[in-house]
Design an enzyme around this catalytic site. Structure first.
Site, PDB file in Angstrom:
ATOM      1  N   GLU A   1       0.853  -1.200   0.000  1.00 39.68           N
ATOM      2  CA  GLU A   1       0.000   0.000   0.000  1.00 39.68           C
ATOM      3  C   GLU A   1       0.883   1.243   0.000  1.00 39.68           C
ATOM      4  O   GLU A   1       1.822   1.345   0.777  1.00 39.68           O
ATOM      5  CB  GLU A   1      -0.910  -0.028   1.236  1.00 39.68           C
ATOM      6  CG  GLU A   1      -1.566   1.284   1.607  1.00 39.68           C
ATOM      7  CD  GLU A   1      -2.488   1.876   0.535  1.00 39.68           C
ATOM      8  OE1 GLU A   1      -3.295   1.141  -0.040  1.00 39.68           O
ATOM      9  OE2 GLU A   1      -2.365   3.101   0.285  1.00 39.68           O
ATOM     10  N   GLN A   2       0.537   2.200  -0.853  1.00 39.42           N
ATOM     11  CA  GLN A   2       1.373   3.403  -0.962  1.00 39.42           C
ATOM     12  C   GLN A   2       1.325   4.306   0.274  1.00 39.42           C
ATOM     13  O   GLN A   2       2.297   4.944   0.634  1.00 39.42           O
ATOM     14  CB  GLN A   2       0.950   4.225  -2.183  1.00 39.42           C
ATOM     15  CG  GLN A   2      -0.457   4.788  -2.112  1.00 39.42           C
ATOM     16  CD  GLN A   2      -0.854   5.577  -3.358  1.00 39.42           C
ATOM     17  OE1 GLN A   2      -0.084   5.670  -4.299  1.00 39.42           O
ATOM     18  NE2 GLN A   2      -2.041   6.143  -3.363  1.00 39.42           N
TER      19      GLN A   2
ATOM     20  N   ASP B   1     -11.990  -0.769  -8.477  1.00 38.85           N
ATOM     21  CA  ASP B   1     -11.926   0.410  -9.349  1.00 38.85           C
ATOM     22  C   ASP B   1     -10.804   0.307 -10.377  1.00 38.85           C
ATOM     23  O   ASP B   1     -10.842   0.999 -11.399  1.00 38.85           O
ATOM     24  CB  ASP B   1     -11.706   1.682  -8.520  1.00 38.85           C
ATOM     25  CG  ASP B   1     -13.001   2.240  -7.941  1.00 38.85           C
ATOM     26  OD1 ASP B   1     -14.039   1.551  -8.017  1.00 38.85           O
ATOM     27  OD2 ASP B   1     -12.964   3.365  -7.405  1.00 38.85           O
TER      28      ASP B   1
ATOM     29  N   TYR C   1     -27.602  11.325   5.193  1.00 39.45           N
ATOM     30  CA  TYR C   1     -28.050  10.277   6.135  1.00 39.45           C
ATOM     31  C   TYR C   1     -27.096  10.170   7.318  1.00 39.45           C
ATOM     32  O   TYR C   1     -25.980  10.690   7.276  1.00 39.45           O
ATOM     33  CB  TYR C   1     -28.216   8.914   5.446  1.00 39.45           C
ATOM     34  CG  TYR C   1     -27.056   8.408   4.597  1.00 39.45           C
ATOM     35  CD1 TYR C   1     -25.982   7.732   5.158  1.00 39.45           C
ATOM     36  CD2 TYR C   1     -27.066   8.568   3.212  1.00 39.45           C
ATOM     37  CE1 TYR C   1     -24.950   7.226   4.370  1.00 39.45           C
ATOM     38  CE2 TYR C   1     -26.038   8.074   2.411  1.00 39.45           C
ATOM     39  CZ  TYR C   1     -24.979   7.398   3.008  1.00 39.45           C
ATOM     40  OH  TYR C   1     -23.960   6.915   2.226  1.00 39.45           O
TER      41      TYR C   1
ATOM     42  N   ARG D   1     -16.818   5.266   6.222  1.00 34.76           N
ATOM     43  CA  ARG D   1     -15.885   4.518   5.381  1.00 34.76           C
ATOM     44  C   ARG D   1     -14.716   3.946   6.197  1.00 34.76           C
ATOM     45  O   ARG D   1     -14.273   2.819   5.972  1.00 34.76           O
ATOM     46  CB  ARG D   1     -15.356   5.502   4.337  1.00 34.76           C
ATOM     47  CG  ARG D   1     -14.797   4.894   3.135  1.00 34.76           C
ATOM     48  CD  ARG D   1     -14.252   5.979   2.215  1.00 34.76           C
ATOM     49  NE  ARG D   1     -13.318   5.332   1.329  1.00 34.76           N
ATOM     50  CZ  ARG D   1     -13.650   4.767   0.183  1.00 34.76           C
ATOM     51  NH1 ARG D   1     -14.869   4.823  -0.260  1.00 34.76           N
ATOM     52  NH2 ARG D   1     -12.745   4.151  -0.544  1.00 34.76           N
TER      53      ARG D   1
END
Ligand SMILES: Cc1cc2nc3c(=O)[nH]c(=O)nc-3n(C[C@H](O)[C@H](O)[C@H](O)COP(=O)(O)OP(=O)(O)OC[C@H]3O[C@@H](n4cnc5c(N)ncnc54)[C@H](O)[C@@H]3O)c2cc1C
Length: 398
Positions: A34-35, A292, A213, A107
């Site tokens: 992971e960067q 993605d 929400y 998230r």
């Protein structure tokens, strides 16, 4: 597996971590690159629909997420100015019908949950992939810090600007949709007497919308995301600050509840919204894309991360079977199983239709079959639905 290779996963986002957790669960060795040096809690909410929740359940995360996330009773569409309710969909039906809840969460809470399934010694932070080469024995990875690593195969979950994608297919810029998503999470106490209720509300203006929400079970954190036209994007970044005056001005003619909400919000980030058309191949040789990296989509169906998480389950199943089929076939089955569904969601999401779900779920019996089938997005179970049978694989162009 015939070859007990170590799989390198590029990217520790939702897709990469879900893939790492799912592969580890199948007894497959992984190493995640992971960067980022450090995971940050950037203010964004995310919806996990029933199809994604079925994968998260199999990873052992359902109880944890249910305890912290917000389960909304209804999804409501309203006119931007008068507040007239255009339609309302009963979200509590979702669980009974599709076998898993639809949860709204921070998230970062989802990310932490996925991270809990991958031992930290399997993750290398500060490793920004800058290139890769493959040969018959595996893949050599090159990182920005000058180091290299080898792996038997690579799952590239490095997002919409995927370096791995470019390495195997060449450069091709994603398409800027001409729209910006402002997003923020903030303490609900700042809303004063404005109660968002048990609903997620999408306010539809003539050329823009905003969705609001809660994202915690206690309803103490509020979230919004927008789609606002903007001709030229700034460079995409997870930390691009939004100008609150510009944001409030963009919604100045919206209903008082929306204006009150934005007045209470202390700060926001902004994301230019990009997508791509569905692409023909998802990988080459021993390097395969996920999430993605291969099917970026606009956020309007809230299915981007859900699709990445589905990919993770399917690729883990395929690789677990690779003892019989070999790696090449495992990856080919992954692509053939996932591509039609992800491409369909990608294309539908691009249309930004307000009623994709309503039309499908509430369609009368007389509606065309396509519309009368409510189940295809939420009903899917990536752990149990059939994989493409090897004999049905197309001959892939080399
Ligand atoms: C406004 C908005 C709202 C959304 N809402 C929803 C929603 O409600 N539900 C939903 O399912 N989806 C939603 N999405 C979509 C979702 O955020 C994405 O589809 C999802 O994050 C894709 O996950 P990923 O793991 O493929 O990629 P990413 O989340 O982009 O993760 C990629 C990871 O790879 C790392 N990386 C990148 N390049 C490199 C490199 N060269 N070397 C090493 N590491 C690298 C990154 O640092 C990152 O950690 C939304 C998107 C937007 C913009």
């Amino acid at each position: 597996m015939a070859e007990p290779v170590e799989i390198a996963i590029i990217g520790a986002g939702m897709g990469g971590l879900a893939a790492a957790g799912a592969l580890l669960q199948q007894g497959i060795r992984v190493r995640v690159y992971e960067q980022t040096e450090q995971f940050l809690r950037i203010g964004a909410g995310i919806q996990m629909s029933a199809n994604a929740m079925k994968v998260l359940r199999a990873l052992g995360l359902e109880e944890r997420l249910r305890a912290t996330a917000f389960q909304h009773r209804a999804r409501r569409h309203r006119d931007y100015d008068t507040g007239r309710i255009q339609s309302e969909f009963d979200m509590l039906k979702v669980e009974g019908k599709f076998g898993a809840p639809h949860l709204m969460m921070h998230r970062a809470d989802l990310h932490s949950a996925l991270l809990s399934k991958v031992p930290m010694e399997r993750i290398e932070l500060g490793k920004k992939l800058i290139g890769l080469d493959q040969d018959d024995d595996g893949v050599r990875l090159r990182f920005a810090d000058g180091t290299e690593a080898r792996a038997g195969a690579v799952i590239a979950a490095d997002g919409i600007h995927s370096v791995a994608r470019e390495a195997i297919f060449g450069p091709e810029q994603p398409r800027y949709t001409g729209r910006i998503a402002y997003r923020s999470t903030f303490p609900a106490a700042l809303l004063g007497d404005l109660d968002l209720g048990d609903v997620a509300t999408k306010w539809w203006g003539p050329d823009r919308h905003i969705v609001m929400y809660y994202i915690t079970a206690q309803k103490d954190e509020a979230y919004f995301t927008t789609s606002v036209p903007e001709a030229r994007p700034d460079l995409e970044s997870w930390s691009l600050k939004g100008d609150m005056d510009e944001l409030r001005a963009a919604f100045a003619d919206f209903h008082p509840d929306v204006r009150h909400f934005l007045a209470a919000c202390p700060s926001a980030h902004k994301w230019p919204i990009y997508d791509r058309d569905p692409q023909r191949n998802w990988g080459k040789g021993r390097v395969w894309l996920l999430g993605d990296a291969c099917h970026p989509m606009t956020p309007y169906m809230a299915q981007g991360a859900a699709s990445a998480i589905e990919d993770a389950a399917v690729i883990a199943r395929c690789l677990a079977d690779a003892g019989e089929t070999g790696l090449d076939q495992a990856f080919a089955i992954y692509e053939a199983t996932r591509k039609p569904r992800a491409s369909r969601i990608q294309s539908l999401s691009h249309l930004n239709k307000r009623d994709w779900m309503r039309a499908d779920i509430n369609a009368p019996d007389t509606a065309p079959k396509e519309k009368a089938e409510p189940d295809w997005v939420y009903g899917y179970n990536a752990w149990t639905d059939n994989l493409i049978k090897p004999e049905l694989l197309e001959t892939r162009a080399s």
